[in-house]
Design a protein around this motif. Structure first.
Motif, PDB file in Angstrom:
ATOM      1  N   TYR A 355       0.760  -1.186  -0.170  1.00  0.00           N
ATOM      2  CA  TYR A 355       0.057   0.025  -0.020  1.00  0.00           C
ATOM      3  C   TYR A 355       0.995   1.406  -0.024  1.00  0.00           C
ATOM      4  O   TYR A 355       0.682   2.172  -0.849  1.00  0.00           O
ATOM      5  CB  TYR A 355      -0.889   0.094   1.135  1.00  0.00           C
ATOM      6  N   ARG A 359       2.733  -0.038  -4.369  1.00  0.00           N
ATOM      7  CA  ARG A 359       1.618   0.831  -4.754  1.00  0.00           C
ATOM      8  C   ARG A 359       1.242   0.391  -6.203  1.00  0.00           C
ATOM      9  O   ARG A 359       1.018   0.935  -7.176  1.00  0.00           O
ATOM     10  CB  ARG A 359       2.010   2.363  -4.844  1.00  0.00           C
ATOM     11  N   ARG A 362      -2.466   1.365  -6.379  1.00  0.00           N
ATOM     12  CA  ARG A 362      -2.907   2.475  -5.792  1.00  0.00           C
ATOM     13  C   ARG A 362      -3.659   3.448  -6.606  1.00  0.00           C
ATOM     14  O   ARG A 362      -4.579   4.102  -6.282  1.00  0.00           O
ATOM     15  CB  ARG A 362      -1.696   3.230  -5.307  1.00  0.00           C
TER      16      ARG A 362
END
Length: 448
Positions: A355, A359, A362
């Protein structure tokens, strides 16, 4: 957009919308209820039995700081996305099918601890009431917790508003009663009454006791309004819970020269001590059942393509856990629960690494969050997360140095971050510089 069904089901498989978010105090009281649980009394008593007060402070400090970092990072992911940890795992390293494994791990672990703590409640009430059998108290306790959890976050918040102050008042009164015949300064300077415990062992005890609570943080913080709320409530609740309850138990162990905190409180305070025990378990066991139901709902949705009611799942788990605690079978699962507990820490490491560092998903999460929906894409399986999960578990289980729970988190986090970054870099095509426009040259001679 969320529906009435989503609202009644506490947004088990969807984002918590802005209108359902609450003040940070409401979440902080529940978080404090978790951290100041009876388990913290047990941890503090074990620390006090094997460590002097100064070393116990150091062990609690190191363990708390590490837990706070993990809790804050996971909590921020939860408040940003408004998703439970098992649903968040779909786009945070594990993929859809992998998130089902995460959900089942959480469901099995916390459902087991729900049964174990309900059994402790039944034993304490039986010791107080005498004639009423333990199985009756187990049914009563399990039914109360299940009924509270059925109605979800709002009723659980009101339960915390009642039980947390009651617990603090009763525990404070009981502790004063136990320590009234002792000098606090003498207890703080006294040698541990039991076999010596090393600083590493003490820190491991502190970290390992709450790592599962840290992992399920998004289940709670998805109801927060902003990331700063997560930071405030974590620093206050974890710090106060660990220090206030943990260090008090250290002093109790020094005073009674025993690590049996149940016996220390109930034997010296009678009815009052038993009520301390009851409120301590009540204010954490609803969250064991709640997060367990969220994990199982996600697993069923992923594996069978069926959306089931969180309330129905809560009722089934609550009845099963209550029945097992009533017949005493659940006591035999404690070693099993501690064994599968080594699987929890690396899950946190993978989610944090994906996260915040890798990513990979994301962009999809950000776009879907703007729409108030879930991302449409995503992989079913992400082998890298399974490898990192396994490596983290093995390191936590078999590497002797350091703190096993933290070793496990760091191993999974670093491995996933490094390899994940390399994989993303390989799959991302290089940006090509635009060619300069072609200039047409007129070769025609001009007359002169």
């Amino acid at each position: 957009m969320s529906t009435e069904e989503d609202r009644l089901d506490d947004y088990a498989l969807t984002r918590v919308p802005d209108e359902a978010r609450v003040s940070w105090v409401s979440v902080a009281v529940q978080r404090f209820g978790q951290v100041s649980s009876f388990q913290q009394f047990l941890v503090g008593a074990v620390l006090g039995f094997g460590m002097d007060f100064k070393d116990a402070v150091i062990a609690i400090t190191i363990g708390s700081v590490m837990l706070e970092i993990i809790t804050i990072l996971l909590g921020i992911a939860g408040v940003r996305e408004g998703l439970s940890v098992s649903v968040l795992a779909r786009w945070s390293g594990f993929g859809r099918k992998g998130s089902a494994l995460v959900g089942m791990l959480i469901a099995l672990s916390l459902a087991g601890w729900f049964g174990v703590q309900n059994g402790v409640f039944a034993q304490g009430m039986h010791d107080l009431a005498g004639g009423t059998p333990e199985w009756v108290w187990a049914i009563i306790g399990g039914a109360i917790i299940t009924a509270i959890t059925l109605y979800g976050f709002t009723i659980m918040a009101w339960t915390a508003y009642l039980t947390v102050p009651a617990f603090l008042f009763l525990a404070g009164y009981s502790i004063v009663d136990v320590l009234s015949d002792h000098s606090i300064s003498a207890l703080m300077s006294s040698a541990p009454p039991g076999p010596a415990m090393s600083l590493a062992e003490g820190t491991t005890l502190v970290s390992g006791a709450f790592i599962l609570g840290a992992l399920m943080t998004p289940d709670m913080t998805r109801f927060n309004r902003r990331p700063s709320d997560v930071v405030k409530q974590t620093l206050i609740s974890v710090t106060l819970g660990e220090y206030l309850i943990g260090l008090t138990a250290v002093l109790l162990a020094h005073a009674a020269k025993s690590s049996d905190i149940v016996g220390i409180i109930t034997s010296s305070s009678g009815v009052l001590g038993t009520l301390v025990l009851a409120t301590a378990i009540l204010k954490i066991n609803d969250w064991n059942l709640y997060s367990s139901s969220l994990g199982l709902v996600n697993s069923i949705d992923v594996l069978f393509g069926r959306r089931v009611s969180r309330r129905a799942v809560t009722l089934i788990i609550g009845v099963a856990g209550t029945a097992l605690s009533a017949v005493g079978i659940v006591d035999n699962f404690t070693d099993f629960l501690e064994t599968i507990g080594v699987l929890a820490p690396p899950v946190a490491g993978v989610i944090i690494a994906e996260y915040f560092l890798v990513r990979r998903f994301r962009a999809e999460l950000d776009q879907a969050r703007e729409r108030g929906t879930l991302p449409e894409g995503g992989a079913d399986w992400m082998p890298l997360s399974l490898i990192c999960w396994a490596c983290g578990s093995l390191v936590g289980k078999y590497v002797d140095g350091g703190i096993p729970a933290i070793n496990s988190v760091v191993t999974a986090l670093v491995l996933y971050a490094v390899v994940g970054k390399l994989v993303v870099a390989r799959r991302t095509p290089p940006i090509k510089e635009p060619r300069p426009p072609m200039v047409e040259v007129n070769m025609t001679k001009s007359g002169g």
